[in-house]
Design an enzyme around this catalytic site. Sequence first.
Site, PDB file in Angstrom:
ATOM      1  N   GLY A   1       6.270   7.649  -1.516  1.00  0.00           N
ATOM      2  CA  GLY A   1       6.776   6.312  -1.498  1.00  0.00           C
ATOM      3  C   GLY A   1       7.237   5.532  -0.266  1.00  0.00           C
ATOM      4  O   GLY A   1       7.031   4.356  -0.021  1.00  0.00           O
TER       5      GLY A   1
ATOM      6  N   GLU B   1      13.053   6.896   3.804  1.00  0.00           N
ATOM      7  CA  GLU B   1      12.733   7.207   2.194  1.00  0.00           C
ATOM      8  C   GLU B   1      12.598   5.652   1.664  1.00  0.00           C
ATOM      9  O   GLU B   1      12.998   4.505   2.175  1.00  0.00           O
ATOM     10  CB  GLU B   1      14.016   7.933   1.543  1.00  0.00           C
ATOM     11  CG  GLU B   1      14.145   7.883   0.151  1.00  0.00           C
ATOM     12  CD  GLU B   1      13.435   8.689  -0.395  1.00  0.00           C
ATOM     13  OE1 GLU B   1      12.031   8.288  -0.393  1.00  0.00           O
ATOM     14  OE2 GLU B   1      13.587   9.697  -1.312  1.00  0.00           O
ATOM     15  N   ASP B   2      12.048   5.718   0.485  1.00  0.00           N
ATOM     16  CA  ASP B   2      11.863   4.521  -0.144  1.00  0.00           C
ATOM     17  C   ASP B   2      13.029   4.061  -0.959  1.00  0.00           C
ATOM     18  O   ASP B   2      13.428   2.845  -0.707  1.00  0.00           O
ATOM     19  CB  ASP B   2      10.601   4.613  -1.275  1.00  0.00           C
ATOM     20  CG  ASP B   2      10.614   5.647  -2.161  1.00  0.00           C
ATOM     21  OD1 ASP B   2      11.782   6.407  -2.233  1.00  0.00           O
ATOM     22  OD2 ASP B   2       9.794   5.869  -3.048  1.00  0.00           O
TER      23      ASP B   2
ATOM     24  N   ASP C   1      18.622   6.363  -5.077  1.00  0.00           N
ATOM     25  CA  ASP C   1      18.646   6.064  -6.510  1.00  0.00           C
ATOM     26  C   ASP C   1      20.007   6.858  -6.705  1.00  0.00           C
ATOM     27  O   ASP C   1      21.074   6.433  -6.332  1.00  0.00           O
ATOM     28  CB  ASP C   1      17.591   6.303  -7.151  1.00  0.00           C
ATOM     29  CG  ASP C   1      17.816   5.979  -8.429  1.00  0.00           C
ATOM     30  OD1 ASP C   1      18.545   4.977  -8.913  1.00  0.00           O
ATOM     31  OD2 ASP C   1      16.967   6.597  -9.555  1.00  0.00           O
TER      32      ASP C   1
ATOM     33  N   PHE D   1      13.965  -1.104 -12.452  1.00  0.00           N
ATOM     34  CA  PHE D   1      12.881  -0.305 -12.310  1.00  0.00           C
ATOM     35  C   PHE D   1      11.846  -1.175 -11.292  1.00  0.00           C
ATOM     36  O   PHE D   1      11.159  -2.045 -11.804  1.00  0.00           O
ATOM     37  CB  PHE D   1      12.056   0.437 -13.197  1.00  0.00           C
ATOM     38  CG  PHE D   1      11.232   1.679 -12.773  1.00  0.00           C
ATOM     39  CD1 PHE D   1      11.697   2.794 -12.262  1.00  0.00           C
ATOM     40  CD2 PHE D   1       9.891   1.456 -12.471  1.00  0.00           C
ATOM     41  CE1 PHE D   1      11.061   4.081 -11.894  1.00  0.00           C
ATOM     42  CE2 PHE D   1       8.927   2.240 -11.904  1.00  0.00           C
ATOM     43  CZ  PHE D   1       9.489   3.746 -11.769  1.00  0.00           C
ATOM     44  N   VAL D   2      11.517  -0.733 -10.078  1.00  0.00           N
ATOM     45  CA  VAL D   2      10.703  -1.363  -9.491  1.00  0.00           C
ATOM     46  C   VAL D   2       9.514  -0.700  -8.736  1.00  0.00           C
ATOM     47  O   VAL D   2       9.479   0.573  -8.618  1.00  0.00           O
ATOM     48  CB  VAL D   2      11.457  -2.142  -7.946  1.00  0.00           C
ATOM     49  CG1 VAL D   2      12.406  -2.824  -8.263  1.00  0.00           C
ATOM     50  CG2 VAL D   2      11.895  -0.732  -7.066  1.00  0.00           C
TER      51      VAL D   2
ATOM     52  N   ARG E   1       1.223   1.245  -6.095  1.00  0.00           N
ATOM     53  CA  ARG E   1       1.677   1.675  -4.594  1.00  0.00           C
ATOM     54  C   ARG E   1       1.131   0.877  -3.738  1.00  0.00           C
ATOM     55  O   ARG E   1       1.807   0.486  -2.605  1.00  0.00           O
ATOM     56  CB  ARG E   1       1.403   3.066  -4.126  1.00  0.00           C
ATOM     57  CG  ARG E   1       2.103   4.200  -4.896  1.00  0.00           C
ATOM     58  CD  ARG E   1       1.878   5.320  -4.053  1.00  0.00           C
ATOM     59  NE  ARG E   1       2.106   6.610  -4.901  1.00  0.00           N
ATOM     60  CZ  ARG E   1       3.469   7.166  -5.069  1.00  0.00           C
ATOM     61  NH1 ARG E   1       4.321   6.632  -4.315  1.00  0.00           N
ATOM     62  NH2 ARG E   1       3.280   8.281  -5.766  1.00  0.00           N
TER      63      ARG E   1
HETATM   64  P1  5GP Z   1      17.189   9.923  -6.267  1.00  0.00           P
HETATM   65  O1  5GP Z   1      17.065  11.346  -5.898  1.00  0.00           O
HETATM   66  O2  5GP Z   1      17.913   9.155  -5.235  1.00  0.00           O
HETATM   67  O3  5GP Z   1      17.660   9.837  -7.655  1.00  0.00           O
HETATM   68  O4  5GP Z   1      15.624   9.261  -6.493  1.00  0.00           O
HETATM   69  C1  5GP Z   1      14.949   8.827  -5.354  1.00  0.00           C
HETATM   70  C2  5GP Z   1      13.445   8.734  -5.812  1.00  0.00           C
HETATM   71  O5  5GP Z   1      13.400   8.233  -7.300  1.00  0.00           O
HETATM   72  C3  5GP Z   1      12.838   7.713  -5.128  1.00  0.00           C
HETATM   73  O6  5GP Z   1      12.412   8.479  -3.844  1.00  0.00           O
HETATM   74  C4  5GP Z   1      11.697   7.418  -5.866  1.00  0.00           C
HETATM   75  O7  5GP Z   1      10.579   8.051  -6.057  1.00  0.00           O
HETATM   76  C5  5GP Z   1      12.388   7.587  -7.233  1.00  0.00           C
HETATM   77  N1  5GP Z   1      12.904   5.970  -7.817  1.00  0.00           N
HETATM   78  C6  5GP Z   1      14.018   5.722  -8.233  1.00  0.00           C
HETATM   79  N2  5GP Z   1      14.061   4.555  -8.244  1.00  0.00           N
HETATM   80  C7  5GP Z   1      12.712   4.078  -8.373  1.00  0.00           C
HETATM   81  C8  5GP Z   1      12.300   3.093  -9.053  1.00  0.00           C
HETATM   82  O8  5GP Z   1      12.980   1.945  -9.451  1.00  0.00           O
HETATM   83  N3  5GP Z   1      10.815   2.759  -9.131  1.00  0.00           N
HETATM   84  C9  5GP Z   1      10.227   3.704  -8.644  1.00  0.00           C
HETATM   85  N4  5GP Z   1       8.785   3.546  -8.528  1.00  0.00           N
HETATM   86  N5  5GP Z   1      10.909   5.089  -8.078  1.00  0.00           N
HETATM   87  C10 5GP Z   1      12.112   4.990  -8.059  1.00  0.00           C
HETATM   88 MG    MG Z   2      10.055   8.918  -3.565  1.00  0.00          MG
END
Ligand code: 5GP
Ligand code: MG
Length: 177
Positions: free
Chosen positions: A41, A96-97, A100, A149-150, A162
């Site tokens: 990401g 990181e992208d 969340d 969700f993006v 992507r």
């Molecule tokens: P976390 O461990 O913080 O819950 O998850 C982070 C990962 O969840 C991000 O690196 C990404 O890969 C995925 N993610 C969380 N929200 C989104 C979203 O809105 N869109 C997409 N495409 N991936 C997301």
């Molecule tokens: Mg990711």
Amino acid sequence: MAKLKVLYTERQIQDRLRELAQQIGQDYQDRSITAVVVLKGALFFAADLLRLLPNPVSVQFVELKSYAGTESSGDVRIHYWQEEFQVGGRDVLIIEDILDTGITLDFLVRKVEQMGARSVRVCCLLEKPARRRVAVQAHYVGFILSDVFVVGYGLDYEERYRNLSYIAQLEDGPGPA
Ligand code: 5GP
Ligand code: MG
């Protein structure tokens, strides 16, 4: 066809990246930065941001899996980590992208700290504060999002979207993350 609603244009993203790079450059002064880029990401984000940094930069990639579909599983696994990759004594900037739930980044920050990094900071393109389940802090954040969700600019839905140069909400895709 899924409906995309543009949230951040290419121009807005690139403008924000310049601000982030300036801030990072000021904070690190002339110190070298070891960038740890979280695949897939953060691929485009890192490529654009790192080219704006005045500091000496080395780049490492990691791939972590914590996500099935759109629900965070809470179970983080390392998929790729270069064997000879060492962070001991280094100033690490994790790129990181999205931040969340925080589960992925919490795992990675701890790992890099355990490996003896001199400092660890986190730079995220996006952050969804409402979704946080683990206390992990991002020092540099591109944009704050609500619970949507993006896709685009590195972010996928089942490996699609992507390569969009902008960030969009997937309106009739998986629904709110
Ligand atoms: P976390 O461990 O913080 O819950 O998850 C982070 C990962 O969840 C991000 O690196 C990404 O890969 C995925 N993610 C969380 N929200 C989104 C979203 O809105 N869109 C997409 N495409 N991936 C997301
Ligand atoms: Mg990711």
